[in-house]
Motif scaffolding. Sequence first.
Motif, PDB file in Angstrom:
ATOM      1  N   LEU A  36      12.714  22.157  -3.769  1.00  0.00           N
ATOM      2  CA  LEU A  36      12.062  22.648  -4.981  1.00  0.00           C
ATOM      3  C   LEU A  36      11.472  24.015  -4.672  1.00  0.00           C
ATOM      4  CD1 LEU A  36      10.839  22.586  -7.792  1.00  0.00           C
ATOM      5  CD2 LEU A  36       9.002  21.142  -6.918  1.00  0.00           C
ATOM      6  N   TYR A  37      12.141  25.063  -5.188  1.00  0.00           N
ATOM      7  CA  TYR A  37      11.614  26.412  -5.031  1.00  0.00           C
ATOM      8  C   TYR A  37      10.586  26.630  -6.144  1.00  0.00           C
ATOM      9  CZ  TYR A  37      15.657  27.173  -1.986  1.00  0.00           C
ATOM     10  OH  TYR A  37      16.581  27.085  -0.975  1.00  0.00           O
ATOM     11  N   MET A  38       9.336  26.513  -5.768  1.00  0.00           N
ATOM     12  CA  MET A  38       8.288  26.556  -6.788  1.00  0.00           C
ATOM     13  C   MET A  38       8.080  27.986  -7.270  1.00  0.00           C
ATOM     14  SD  MET A  38       4.450  24.987  -6.585  1.00  0.00           S
ATOM     15  CE  MET A  38       5.081  23.390  -6.052  1.00  0.00           C
ATOM     16  N   GLU A  39       8.325  28.205  -8.558  1.00  0.00           N
ATOM     17  CA  GLU A  39       8.133  29.523  -9.138  1.00  0.00           C
ATOM     18  C   GLU A  39       6.644  29.849  -9.225  1.00  0.00           C
ATOM     19  OE1 GLU A  39      10.525  31.568  -9.785  1.00  0.00           O
ATOM     20  OE2 GLU A  39      12.130  30.128  -9.354  1.00  0.00           O
ATOM     21  N   GLU A  40       6.352  31.149  -9.235  1.00  0.00           N
ATOM     22  CA  GLU A  40       4.953  31.588  -9.270  1.00  0.00           C
ATOM     23  C   GLU A  40       4.216  31.029 -10.475  1.00  0.00           C
ATOM     24  OE1 GLU A  40       2.329  35.732  -9.192  1.00  0.00           O
ATOM     25  OE2 GLU A  40       4.517  35.786  -9.080  1.00  0.00           O
ATOM     26  N   LYS A  41       4.881  30.960 -11.612  1.00  0.00           N
ATOM     27  CA  LYS A  41       4.230  30.490 -12.827  1.00  0.00           C
ATOM     28  C   LYS A  41       3.879  29.006 -12.764  1.00  0.00           C
ATOM     29  CE  LYS A  41       8.556  29.433 -15.269  1.00  0.00           C
ATOM     30  NZ  LYS A  41       8.272  27.997 -15.411  1.00  0.00           N
ATOM     31  N   ASP A  42       4.502  28.274 -11.818  1.00  0.00           N
ATOM     32  CA  ASP A  42       4.250  26.835 -11.703  1.00  0.00           C
ATOM     33  C   ASP A  42       3.272  26.488 -10.581  1.00  0.00           C
ATOM     34  OD1 ASP A  42       6.123  26.238 -13.734  1.00  0.00           O
ATOM     35  OD2 ASP A  42       7.748  26.459 -12.281  1.00  0.00           O
ATOM     36  N   GLN A  43       2.889  27.485  -9.791  1.00  0.00           N
ATOM     37  CA  GLN A  43       2.103  27.180  -8.603  1.00  0.00           C
ATOM     38  C   GLN A  43       0.665  26.784  -8.930  1.00  0.00           C
ATOM     39  OE1 GLN A  43       2.382  30.283  -5.664  1.00  0.00           O
ATOM     40  NE2 GLN A  43       4.592  30.465  -5.932  1.00  0.00           N
ATOM     41  N   ASP A  44       0.100  27.363  -9.972  1.00  0.00           N
ATOM     42  CA  ASP A  44      -1.318  27.149 -10.226  1.00  0.00           C
ATOM     43  C   ASP A  44      -1.637  25.724 -10.647  1.00  0.00           C
ATOM     44  OD1 ASP A  44      -2.129  29.794  -9.651  1.00  0.00           O
ATOM     45  OD2 ASP A  44      -1.290  30.437 -11.554  1.00  0.00           O
ATOM     46  N   VAL A  45      -0.724  25.082 -11.339  1.00  0.00           N
ATOM     47  CA  VAL A  45      -0.982  23.704 -11.735  1.00  0.00           C
ATOM     48  C   VAL A  45      -1.020  22.782 -10.521  1.00  0.00           C
ATOM     49  CG1 VAL A  45       1.370  22.855 -12.060  1.00  0.00           C
ATOM     50  CG2 VAL A  45      -0.450  22.063 -13.572  1.00  0.00           C
ATOM     51  N   MET A  46      -0.492  23.250  -9.389  1.00  0.00           N
ATOM     52  CA  MET A  46      -0.486  22.464  -8.160  1.00  0.00           C
ATOM     53  C   MET A  46      -1.737  22.667  -7.316  1.00  0.00           C
ATOM     54  SD  MET A  46       2.364  20.901  -8.297  1.00  0.00           S
ATOM     55  CE  MET A  46       3.645  21.035  -9.526  1.00  0.00           C
ATOM     56  N   LEU A  47      -2.584  23.604  -7.713  1.00  0.00           N
ATOM     57  CA  LEU A  47      -3.704  23.987  -6.861  1.00  0.00           C
ATOM     58  C   LEU A  47      -4.802  22.936  -6.825  1.00  0.00           C
ATOM     59  CD1 LEU A  47      -4.922  26.190  -5.101  1.00  0.00           C
ATOM     60  CD2 LEU A  47      -5.868  27.235  -7.165  1.00  0.00           C
ATOM     61  N   PHE A  48      -5.030  22.255  -7.947  1.00  0.00           N
ATOM     62  CA  PHE A  48      -6.178  21.356  -8.051  1.00  0.00           C
ATOM     63  C   PHE A  48      -5.741  19.893  -7.907  1.00  0.00           C
ATOM     64  CE2 PHE A  48      -7.068  25.228 -10.360  1.00  0.00           C
ATOM     65  CZ  PHE A  48      -8.335  25.566  -9.915  1.00  0.00           C
ATOM     66  N   ASP A  49      -6.722  19.043  -7.544  1.00  0.00           N
ATOM     67  CA  ASP A  49      -6.420  17.619  -7.406  1.00  0.00           C
ATOM     68  C   ASP A  49      -7.255  16.781  -8.368  1.00  0.00           C
ATOM     69  OD1 ASP A  49      -8.934  17.768  -6.309  1.00  0.00           O
ATOM     70  OD2 ASP A  49      -8.467  16.566  -4.544  1.00  0.00           O
ATOM     71  N   ASP A  50      -7.704  17.394  -9.491  1.00  0.00           N
ATOM     72  CA  ASP A  50      -8.390  16.603 -10.501  1.00  0.00           C
ATOM     73  C   ASP A  50      -7.373  15.723 -11.228  1.00  0.00           C
ATOM     74  OD1 ASP A  50      -7.874  18.103 -13.431  1.00  0.00           O
ATOM     75  OD2 ASP A  50      -7.678  19.390 -11.672  1.00  0.00           O
ATOM     76  N   VAL A  51      -7.855  14.750 -11.960  1.00  0.00           N
ATOM     77  CA  VAL A  51      -6.994  13.757 -12.602  1.00  0.00           C
ATOM     78  C   VAL A  51      -6.002  14.413 -13.559  1.00  0.00           C
ATOM     79  CG1 VAL A  51      -6.994  11.863 -14.268  1.00  0.00           C
ATOM     80  CG2 VAL A  51      -8.577  11.817 -12.337  1.00  0.00           C
ATOM     81  N   GLU A  52      -6.470  15.340 -14.379  1.00  0.00           N
ATOM     82  CA  GLU A  52      -5.567  15.932 -15.381  1.00  0.00           C
ATOM     83  C   GLU A  52      -4.534  16.841 -14.728  1.00  0.00           C
ATOM     84  OE1 GLU A  52      -5.825  18.210 -19.699  1.00  0.00           O
ATOM     85  OE2 GLU A  52      -7.617  17.336 -18.810  1.00  0.00           O
TER      86      GLU A  52
END
Length: 658
Positions: free
Chosen positions: A625-641
């Motif tokens: 999975l080549y994670m695009e820059e636009k998709d990286q930020d949603v991966m940053l946090f570990d909150d429930v949502e």
Amino acid sequence: MREDTGAIRIFTPEMLETMAHIWTRSSISLMDVRHKPIYPNQPLQHYKLPSSMLVYAYGGTANVQLNEAAFAMERFGLFHGGKGTVLSILPDDVTLESYMVLYKAETPLFFKRDLQRLLEQVNPFLQQFGYVPRNPVGLLSLFQQMMDSWNRRTEMNHFHTKSLFYQSVHEIYRDLENGKTKFLQPDPVISAKRYLDEHYIKPIMFQEIADMFAISNGQLTRLFKKREGSSLQEYVIQKRLNTARHHLENTNATVKEIAEGCGFINEKNLFRMFKKYYKMTPSDYRKINALSMQVYGIDNDSHRPYNKRELDRLVKSTGDGELHMLGNTRSKEMILAAAMSLMLLLSACSSSAPANTGSPDLTPAQTQVQTTSTTETKETENAAQTRIIHTIKGDVEVPINPQRVVVNWYYPELFSLGIQPVALMGFVTGENVHFFDQAAGIPTMNYDNWDVETIMSYDPDLIISIAEDEFTANNYEKLSKVAPVIAISSGLAPAERLNFIGEVFGKQQEAQNLVDEFNAKLASLKQQLKEHALDSKTVSVFQDWAEWGFNAETAKRGASLLYTYLELTMPEEFERLVGEGGAAISYEAVPKYTGDYVVYVNHDSDFANSEIWKSIDAVKNNQVLYMEEKDQDVMLFDDVESMSAQIDYFTTHLFHLE
């Protein structure tokens, strides 16, 4: 301190008694005590007080400003301003020394109704004044003792500091009570006029002006009317009308544009005021004034240069966009006579109109004053109701319905529960973060400006922070004096953290619903992985920072969801590397750390096109999975949502599940 001819004394004995009564029954928290030299070449300018403040300056002459009021200081000066007051101290030629005591008066509880009523009449914590102490050396000694005691940083010493603070306030009030005290209190009328002249275009709350001088709105109105012959409201209306007349005479702006640009609530309000004061509409006023101040221009027709009175066959503009060809027999006298006739006719029509027997229309300022008063009453009643929350730092009493929350890092949980903080600590990076829209426009602090004073400036009624955060640990007591502090352990699991924050805000059910939704989605994905025999596969998460290194990731970028919640395994060598405390990997060694699936973050380097990378099985099997820059930020946090969004992303892009 040189006397100002415009200054008057308004500290009556009755007012001082009321102020002393308020001080005696109010809860006061000391925020800080400071000693600060102020240099002629580095003056203190436009400093917005984060709380109420006493300032004792000494050692030379200076100009001191509190908001719009200016004081001239000679040798010694004691000044006071409320939260939000803008302070400037500009020494003339020598360095001044100053002591500053920041304090906060707590909002009275609902059962102190009598105190609330007194605060509406006079608020000693907001008033601004400056004077020369009768005993400058004795008062200076008190401030020096406060500074020494505060710096010892023990509770007993801080208790001593507070007693010295009350003693200094008592000395100040004794000075103000003395008829021979040389003090300056800016003239409310002069300062109010200056304020209205500068702010008449904006909605104005007269109570705020009165608060600057520690007097009631009614008292300020009486003083203003006695001196100026009109009320504050009438003065503002005339200011706005004069500006509107100027625009009607000199611009082509529409009446609606002029109304909005001059402080009127809408076009209808401007019409009503014009009819009331000038007996005509704004459009009629524009036409009449255009007739008496015509703009002349030569048309394109062929004509004789002159007749006996003027240029012949002249094009005359009325100023409202219409052109009239006026013959040379029409004199200015005739035009003015016609204008006067029209004005008299309009006046007669206006005076014959039936009187309005209903309630008078509220001006924008009156409307805002009424609305603000109602809102403030409701907010005071809400803030008076509290609940006890058990935290890692002990029991904390918090408002049931906090309105102004400052939060450190855990803002995703707040946004998930529909809570909008007034300031947040951390960062919001890209638009793909699920709470990006909610965070837009909220002041964001980082570790460079994350300090108690900055937090205080947002006037929070609740602070939420990470218990183990170094700043929180070092400043917990100070923060607790600003507002209740909810310290949350970083060791809490995301679901526990969300439920805990839900408890703080009385949103337990909303929090549990989000947790249940996440658990259901997580269970569904785990079942799908099992059905496709993917639950036993290994996964590697890499971040490629090019010249900064190639790293194994075990917590961020979705790794928390993959390893902790989906219970997928790391490759053996990958796990060993992490267990030994390492993370950096050389490009040549990458193949031995890759698993069956790979999440590749920041893949812009040349390594993604190298033969080493292409030789890896996961690359050959198209399981990267080549994670695009636009998709990286949603991966940053570990909150429930955020992790719920990660489940959706990995389902589609990493495991290719329908």
